[in-house]
Design a protein around this motif. Sequence first.
Motif, PDB file in Angstrom:
ATOM      1  N   MET A  54       0.836  -1.189   0.000  1.00  0.00           N
ATOM      2  CA  MET A  54       0.000   0.000   0.000  1.00  0.00           C
ATOM      3  C   MET A  54       0.879   1.250   0.000  1.00  0.00           C
ATOM      4  SD  MET A  54      -3.194  -0.898   0.080  1.00  0.00           S
ATOM      5  CE  MET A  54      -4.130  -2.400   0.369  1.00  0.00           C
ATOM      6  N   VAL A  55       0.462   2.243  -0.748  1.00  0.00           N
ATOM      7  CA  VAL A  55       1.175   3.517  -0.807  1.00  0.00           C
ATOM      8  C   VAL A  55       0.176   4.631  -0.520  1.00  0.00           C
ATOM      9  CG1 VAL A  55       2.416   5.118  -2.313  1.00  0.00           C
ATOM     10  CG2 VAL A  55       2.874   2.662  -2.458  1.00  0.00           C
ATOM     11  N   VAL A  56       0.605   5.613   0.239  1.00  0.00           N
ATOM     12  CA  VAL A  56      -0.251   6.751   0.579  1.00  0.00           C
ATOM     13  C   VAL A  56       0.253   7.990  -0.139  1.00  0.00           C
ATOM     14  CG1 VAL A  56      -1.103   8.251   2.412  1.00  0.00           C
ATOM     15  CG2 VAL A  56      -0.863   5.796   2.824  1.00  0.00           C
ATOM     16  N   THR A  57      -0.650   8.655  -0.830  1.00  0.00           N
ATOM     17  CA  THR A  57      -0.324   9.938  -1.451  1.00  0.00           C
ATOM     18  C   THR A  57      -1.291  10.985  -0.940  1.00  0.00           C
ATOM     19  OG1 THR A  57       0.027  11.086  -3.569  1.00  0.00           O
ATOM     20  CG2 THR A  57      -1.780   9.498  -3.464  1.00  0.00           C
ATOM     21  N   MET A  58      -0.819  12.217  -0.819  1.00  0.00           N
ATOM     22  CA  MET A  58      -1.619  13.289  -0.253  1.00  0.00           C
ATOM     23  C   MET A  58      -1.936  14.341  -1.307  1.00  0.00           C
ATOM     24  SD  MET A  58      -1.653  16.639   0.990  1.00  0.00           S
ATOM     25  CE  MET A  58       0.033  17.096   1.350  1.00  0.00           C
ATOM     26  N   LEU A  59      -3.216  14.701  -1.408  1.00  0.00           N
ATOM     27  CA  LEU A  59      -3.659  15.793  -2.266  1.00  0.00           C
ATOM     28  C   LEU A  59      -4.096  16.946  -1.383  1.00  0.00           C
ATOM     29  CD1 LEU A  59      -5.902  13.861  -4.845  1.00  0.00           C
ATOM     30  CD2 LEU A  59      -3.418  14.204  -4.882  1.00  0.00           C
ATOM     31  N   ASP A  60      -3.672  18.173  -1.727  1.00  0.00           N
ATOM     32  CA  ASP A  60      -4.030  19.326  -0.902  1.00  0.00           C
ATOM     33  C   ASP A  60      -5.407  19.862  -1.312  1.00  0.00           C
ATOM     34  OD1 ASP A  60      -3.197  20.225  -3.355  1.00  0.00           O
ATOM     35  OD2 ASP A  60      -2.096  21.958  -2.581  1.00  0.00           O
ATOM     36  N   GLN A  61      -6.397  18.986  -1.208  1.00  0.00           N
ATOM     37  CA  GLN A  61      -7.777  19.327  -1.522  1.00  0.00           C
ATOM     38  C   GLN A  61      -8.687  18.775  -0.432  1.00  0.00           C
ATOM     39  OE1 GLN A  61      -8.754  21.155  -4.391  1.00  0.00           O
ATOM     40  NE2 GLN A  61      -6.542  21.469  -4.508  1.00  0.00           N
ATOM     41  N   SER A  96       4.837  15.841 -11.637  1.00  0.00           N
ATOM     42  CA  SER A  96       4.434  17.062 -12.348  1.00  0.00           C
ATOM     43  C   SER A  96       3.342  16.769 -13.366  1.00  0.00           C
ATOM     44  CB  SER A  96       5.646  17.700 -13.034  1.00  0.00           C
ATOM     45  OG  SER A  96       6.214  16.805 -13.985  1.00  0.00           O
ATOM     46  N   ASN A  97       3.433  15.640 -14.040  1.00  0.00           N
ATOM     47  CA  ASN A  97       2.406  15.272 -15.012  1.00  0.00           C
ATOM     48  C   ASN A  97       1.076  14.966 -14.329  1.00  0.00           C
ATOM     49  OD1 ASN A  97       4.177  15.464 -17.228  1.00  0.00           O
ATOM     50  ND2 ASN A  97       4.912  13.374 -16.898  1.00  0.00           N
ATOM     51  N   ILE A  98       1.151  14.288 -13.182  1.00  0.00           N
ATOM     52  CA  ILE A  98      -0.062  13.984 -12.427  1.00  0.00           C
ATOM     53  C   ILE A  98      -0.720  15.272 -11.944  1.00  0.00           C
ATOM     54  CG2 ILE A  98      -0.923  12.957 -10.276  1.00  0.00           C
ATOM     55  CD1 ILE A  98       1.188  10.740 -10.670  1.00  0.00           C
ATOM     56  N   GLU A  99       0.087  16.173 -11.409  1.00  0.00           N
ATOM     57  CA  GLU A  99      -0.464  17.425 -10.898  1.00  0.00           C
ATOM     58  C   GLU A  99      -1.067  18.269 -12.023  1.00  0.00           C
ATOM     59  OE1 GLU A  99       2.401  18.008  -6.971  1.00  0.00           O
ATOM     60  OE2 GLU A  99       2.867  19.088  -8.817  1.00  0.00           O
ATOM     61  N   ILE A 134      -8.858  18.732 -13.517  1.00  0.00           N
ATOM     62  CA  ILE A 134     -10.046  18.169 -12.871  1.00  0.00           C
ATOM     63  C   ILE A 134     -10.586  19.094 -11.795  1.00  0.00           C
ATOM     64  CG2 ILE A 134     -10.883  16.258 -11.433  1.00  0.00           C
ATOM     65  CD1 ILE A 134      -8.794  14.487 -12.840  1.00  0.00           C
ATOM     66  N   PHE A 135      -9.684  19.626 -10.948  1.00  0.00           N
ATOM     67  CA  PHE A 135     -10.111  20.429  -9.805  1.00  0.00           C
ATOM     68  C   PHE A 135     -10.187  21.921 -10.109  1.00  0.00           C
ATOM     69  CE2 PHE A 135      -8.306  16.573  -7.916  1.00  0.00           C
ATOM     70  CZ  PHE A 135      -9.345  16.204  -7.060  1.00  0.00           C
ATOM     71  N   SER A 136      -9.680  22.302 -11.285  1.00  0.00           N
ATOM     72  CA  SER A 136      -9.705  23.713 -11.714  1.00  0.00           C
ATOM     73  C   SER A 136      -8.868  24.622 -10.821  1.00  0.00           C
ATOM     74  CB  SER A 136     -11.153  24.234 -11.774  1.00  0.00           C
ATOM     75  OG  SER A 136     -11.909  23.469 -12.699  1.00  0.00           O
ATOM     76  N   VAL A 137      -7.968  24.064 -10.043  1.00  0.00           N
ATOM     77  CA  VAL A 137      -7.027  24.824  -9.218  1.00  0.00           C
ATOM     78  C   VAL A 137      -5.726  24.026  -9.168  1.00  0.00           C
ATOM     79  CG1 VAL A 137      -8.768  25.948  -7.774  1.00  0.00           C
ATOM     80  CG2 VAL A 137      -7.847  23.720  -7.108  1.00  0.00           C
ATOM     81  N   PRO A 138      -4.589  24.687  -8.891  1.00  0.00           N
ATOM     82  CA  PRO A 138      -3.338  23.933  -8.749  1.00  0.00           C
ATOM     83  C   PRO A 138      -3.445  22.894  -7.640  1.00  0.00           C
ATOM     84  CG  PRO A 138      -2.900  26.274  -8.969  1.00  0.00           C
ATOM     85  CD  PRO A 138      -4.381  26.140  -8.795  1.00  0.00           C
ATOM     86  N   VAL A 139      -2.901  21.710  -7.897  1.00  0.00           N
ATOM     87  CA  VAL A 139      -2.997  20.606  -6.944  1.00  0.00           C
ATOM     88  C   VAL A 139      -1.601  20.058  -6.673  1.00  0.00           C
ATOM     89  CG1 VAL A 139      -3.934  18.301  -6.498  1.00  0.00           C
ATOM     90  CG2 VAL A 139      -5.303  19.980  -7.752  1.00  0.00           C
ATOM     91  N   SER A 140      -1.312  19.821  -5.391  1.00  0.00           N
ATOM     92  CA  SER A 140      -0.072  19.166  -5.009  1.00  0.00           C
ATOM     93  C   SER A 140      -0.376  17.702  -4.707  1.00  0.00           C
ATOM     94  CB  SER A 140       0.528  19.838  -3.771  1.00  0.00           C
ATOM     95  OG  SER A 140       1.636  19.102  -3.288  1.00  0.00           O
TER      96      SER A 140
END
Length: 214
Positions: A75-82, A154-157, A163-169
């Motif tokens: 399992m891998v955890v990734t964080m989105l600032d949303q 960078s490609n994922i972001e 999708i989110f219409s705002v910059p995403v980390s």
Amino acid sequence: DPDSGENGLLLYSLLNNQMNEFDIDENTGQIFTVSVAGKAGIFYLEVQAADQGTRRLTAQTTVNVTVDSSSSNNMVVTMLDQKINVVEKNIIEVKRVLEDKLQWNVYIVDVYSSESERKARSTDATYLKIIAFDDANQEVPAEEVKRKLREQRSNIEEELEKIFSVPVSAAVEEAPADPASPELVATIILGVLLAITLIASLSYVIFTLKRKRY
């Protein structure tokens, strides 16, 4: 089933599910676990597909489900600032982006947020617990998934921003994910190994029966 209209609509059901350990999506045929906590071994499920025509045709097959009591270490955890509700609303598109950029089958096992993290950060944080499978339906090692996530960050972001219409980390969390429960492991393996095979085989049987009928 290549027919159109009601004749082309297939509905799936489990015929021997007295213990209610499993369930099935009647529209897609995808099998998932309901309650197999503390259980391990082989379960035999009788699955039926039925069309909705006037002269209803059905086909059955047996699906052998192996529940492994062990947990996945990949399992891998990734964080989105949303915000979590925003991520959940777009989770299908998020999954599509991850699969497209990683070139693996990606399953989002859990979506969650932490109150303490939200209070400590200036932005909202939503965590995705994922696991990846290669073309041979083998789990991709966690370190390999992390490496690919960093390479493609960078490609994922860039795609997530659309999708989110705002910059995403999209950051990879170094803390190890909690081990998956047997229910989650069984659900993932079932989704990878059984769904497509089941639907294709049942559809073929019904199509054959229809040809004979006409």
